[in-house]
Design a protein around this motif. Structure first.
Motif, short mmCIF file in Angstrom:
data_model
loop_
_atom_site.label_atom_id
_atom_site.label_comp_id
_atom_site.label_asym_id
_atom_site.label_seq_id
_atom_site.Cartn_x
_atom_site.Cartn_y
_atom_site.Cartn_z
N LEU A 226 1.93 -0.06 -26.32
CA LEU A 226 2.72 -1.23 -25.94
C LEU A 226 3.49 -1.80 -27.13
O LEU A 226 4.70 -2.07 -27.03
CB LEU A 226 1.82 -2.30 -25.34
N LEU A 227 2.82 -1.97 -28.26
CA LEU A 227 3.49 -2.53 -29.43
C LEU A 227 4.60 -1.60 -29.93
O LEU A 227 5.67 -2.07 -30.33
CB LEU A 227 2.48 -2.79 -30.55
N SER A 228 4.35 -0.31 -29.88
CA SER A 228 5.37 0.65 -30.33
C SER A 228 6.60 0.62 -29.44
O SER A 228 7.74 0.63 -29.92
CB SER A 228 4.78 2.06 -30.37
N LEU B 293 6.13 6.85 -31.69
CA LEU B 293 6.51 6.23 -30.43
C LEU B 293 7.65 5.22 -30.62
O LEU B 293 8.58 5.16 -29.81
CB LEU B 293 5.30 5.53 -29.81
N ALA B 294 7.59 4.42 -31.68
CA ALA B 294 8.66 3.46 -31.94
C ALA B 294 9.97 4.19 -32.23
O ALA B 294 11.04 3.78 -31.77
CB ALA B 294 8.29 2.57 -33.12
N GLY B 295 9.89 5.30 -32.97
CA GLY B 295 11.10 6.05 -33.29
C GLY B 295 11.75 6.67 -32.07
O GLY B 295 12.96 6.58 -31.88
N ILE B 296 10.94 7.30 -31.22
CA ILE B 296 11.49 7.94 -30.01
C ILE B 296 12.10 6.91 -29.08
O ILE B 296 13.22 7.08 -28.57
CB ILE B 296 10.39 8.74 -29.29
N SER C 198 11.62 -9.97 -32.29
CA SER C 198 10.61 -10.86 -32.84
C SER C 198 9.95 -11.69 -31.74
O SER C 198 8.74 -11.92 -31.75
CB SER C 198 11.22 -11.78 -33.89
N ALA C 199 10.76 -12.15 -30.77
CA ALA C 199 10.20 -12.93 -29.67
C ALA C 199 9.17 -12.12 -28.88
O ALA C 199 8.08 -12.61 -28.57
CB ALA C 199 11.31 -13.40 -28.73
N HIS C 200 9.50 -10.88 -28.60
CA HIS C 200 8.59 -10.07 -27.80
C HIS C 200 7.33 -9.70 -28.57
O HIS C 200 6.22 -9.70 -28.02
CB HIS C 200 9.31 -8.81 -27.31
N LEU C 201 7.47 -9.41 -29.87
CA LEU C 201 6.29 -9.08 -30.66
C LEU C 201 5.39 -10.30 -30.87
O LEU C 201 4.17 -10.17 -30.95
CB LEU C 201 6.71 -8.50 -32.01
N ILE C 202 5.99 -11.48 -30.97
CA ILE C 202 5.19 -12.70 -31.10
C ILE C 202 4.46 -13.01 -29.80
O ILE C 202 3.33 -13.51 -29.79
CB ILE C 202 6.10 -13.89 -31.51
N LEU C 203 5.11 -12.69 -28.67
CA LEU C 203 4.52 -13.03 -27.37
C LEU C 203 3.38 -12.09 -26.96
O LEU C 203 2.53 -12.48 -26.16
CB LEU C 203 5.60 -13.02 -26.29
N VAL C 204 3.35 -10.87 -27.48
CA VAL C 204 2.30 -9.93 -27.09
C VAL C 204 0.91 -10.52 -27.33
O VAL C 204 0.07 -10.53 -26.41
CB VAL C 204 2.47 -8.57 -27.80
N PRO C 205 0.59 -11.03 -28.54
CA PRO C 205 -0.75 -11.61 -28.72
C PRO C 205 -0.96 -12.90 -27.94
O PRO C 205 -2.11 -13.28 -27.68
CB PRO C 205 -0.83 -11.85 -30.24
#
Length: 265
Positions: free
Chosen positions: A8-10, A225-228, A24-31
Motif C-alpha cells: 500500500l505504501l509503495s 513497487l514504487a518504481g513500477i 504527502s497528503a496521502h502518505l500522512i493519511l495512511v497512518p
C-alpha cells in the motif's frame, strides 16, 4: 512491516508522487486510518529511490541530451534548447531548496494536521482547476524563458505546504504561463528529479546519523513497487491529460478535502 503495508505504501508513493493530488497528503493519511507502526526513515528513502528511478528511466533520452548540451554550454561551446531546459530545471529548483532548508522543522511539526491537508487540497485544487479551465497554452517546455522557470520554481516552493502537491502547483504555474498540458506535466516531472534527490538525500543523512537495523527485503520490495507504479503513472498520465485535462484530479482533491474536514473538523 507486513506485505500489505509495504504494497500500500509503495503504491501510494508511486502513484501520487506525479499526480497533482499531493503525495504527502496521502502518505500522512495512511497512518491516520490504520494502526500500522511508522514505516521508518529507511523505507521512506527506498520509496523515493523507486520514484526517482522511474522518472529517470522514462525521460532517459531527454536527460542524456540535456546533460550533454548543458556540459557543452558550461564549457563555452554554445547553448541550444536542451541546454536551456537543463538550466531552467536547475533555476526552478533553487527556490524550493532554499525554502525547504529554512522551513523544514516548522512544516514537519506544525503543518501536518488533516485540516491543513484539507485546506491545501481544496485551495490549490481550485487554482489548478481554474488554470486548466482557462487553458489556451501552445508552448512546449523547450520554448520557456528563464522568467517562466523562475516563476514555476517559486510556485514549487509552495508545495512545502502539505496538501498542495508539488506536481499540481508546478503544472498550475506552467499552464498559467501558456504551456500546453503535456509540456506542463513533462517539465513538472523533470523538476521532480532534483527535488527527489534533495529530499531523499536529507532523509539519507538523517538515517546515517541514526543508524537502525535495516530490513533489506522490505526496502527492495518497496523500491521496486514504487518504481513500477510511478513509471506507469507517468506514462498513462501524459496520455490522459492530452484528451481529458486536469478536471478529474481537481474533483478528487475537492472531495478528499471535504471528507477530511467532515472527519476531523
Amino acid at each position: 512491516m507486513d506485505w500489505l503495508q509495504i504494497i500500500l505504501l509503495s503504491l501510494v508513493q508511486g502513484l501520487t508522487e506525479f499526480l497533482p493530488i499531493s503525495s504527502s497528503a496521502h502518505l500522512i493519511l495512511v497512518p491516520v486510518f490504520t494502526d500500522w507502526p511508522d514505516q521508518g526513515l529507511a523505507f521512506d528513502v527506498a520509496l523515493h529511490l523507486g520514484s526517482l528511478a522511474a522518472v529517470v528511466l522514462y525521460f532517459r533520452q531527454e536527460l542524456v541530451a540535456m546533460l550533454g548540451s548543458w556540459c557543452r554550454s558550461v564549457s563555452g561551446r554554445g547553448t541550444d534548447a536542451d541546454a536551456r531546459l537543463a538550466w531552467w530545471v536547475i533555476l526552478a529548483t533553487i527556490p524550493v531548496g532554499v525554502a525547504g532548508l529554512a522551513l523544514k522543522d516548522p512544516i514537519e511539526s506544525v503543518m501536518r494536521s488533516p485540516l491543513v491537508l484539507a485546506g491545501g487540497l481544496i485551495v490549490f485544487g481550485l487554482v489548478l482547476g481554474i488554470a486548466d479551465w482557462r487553458h489556451r497554452g501552445s508552448r512546449d517546455e523547450y520554448r520557456m524563458s528563464w522568467r517562466d522557470a523562475l516563476w514555476i520554481g517559486m510556485a514549487q516552493a509552495l508545495a512545502l505546504i502539505p496538501g498542495t502537491s508539488r506536481s499540481g502547483i508546478t503544472m498550475t504555474a506552467a499552464l498559467m504561463l501558456g504551456l500546453t498540458r503535456e509540456a506542463a506535466a513533462r517539465f513538472s516531472f523533470l523538476l521532480s528529479i532534483p527535488v527527489i534527490v534533495l529530499a531523499g538525500g536529507l532523509e539519507a543523512l538523517d538515517l546515517v546519523e541514526k543508524p537502525l537495523a535495516v530490513a533489506w527485503g522490505d526496502l527492495a520490495a518497496g523500491t521496486l513497487l514504487a518504481g513500477i507504479s510511478a513509471y506507469l503513472c507517468i506514462h498513462f498520465f501524459l496520455a490522459f491529460i492530452r484528451r481529458i485535462g486536469m478536471q478529474p484530479f481537481v474533483i478528487y482533491r475537492l472531495m478528499l478535502g471535504v471528507a477530511l474536514i467532515w472527519l476531523f473538523g
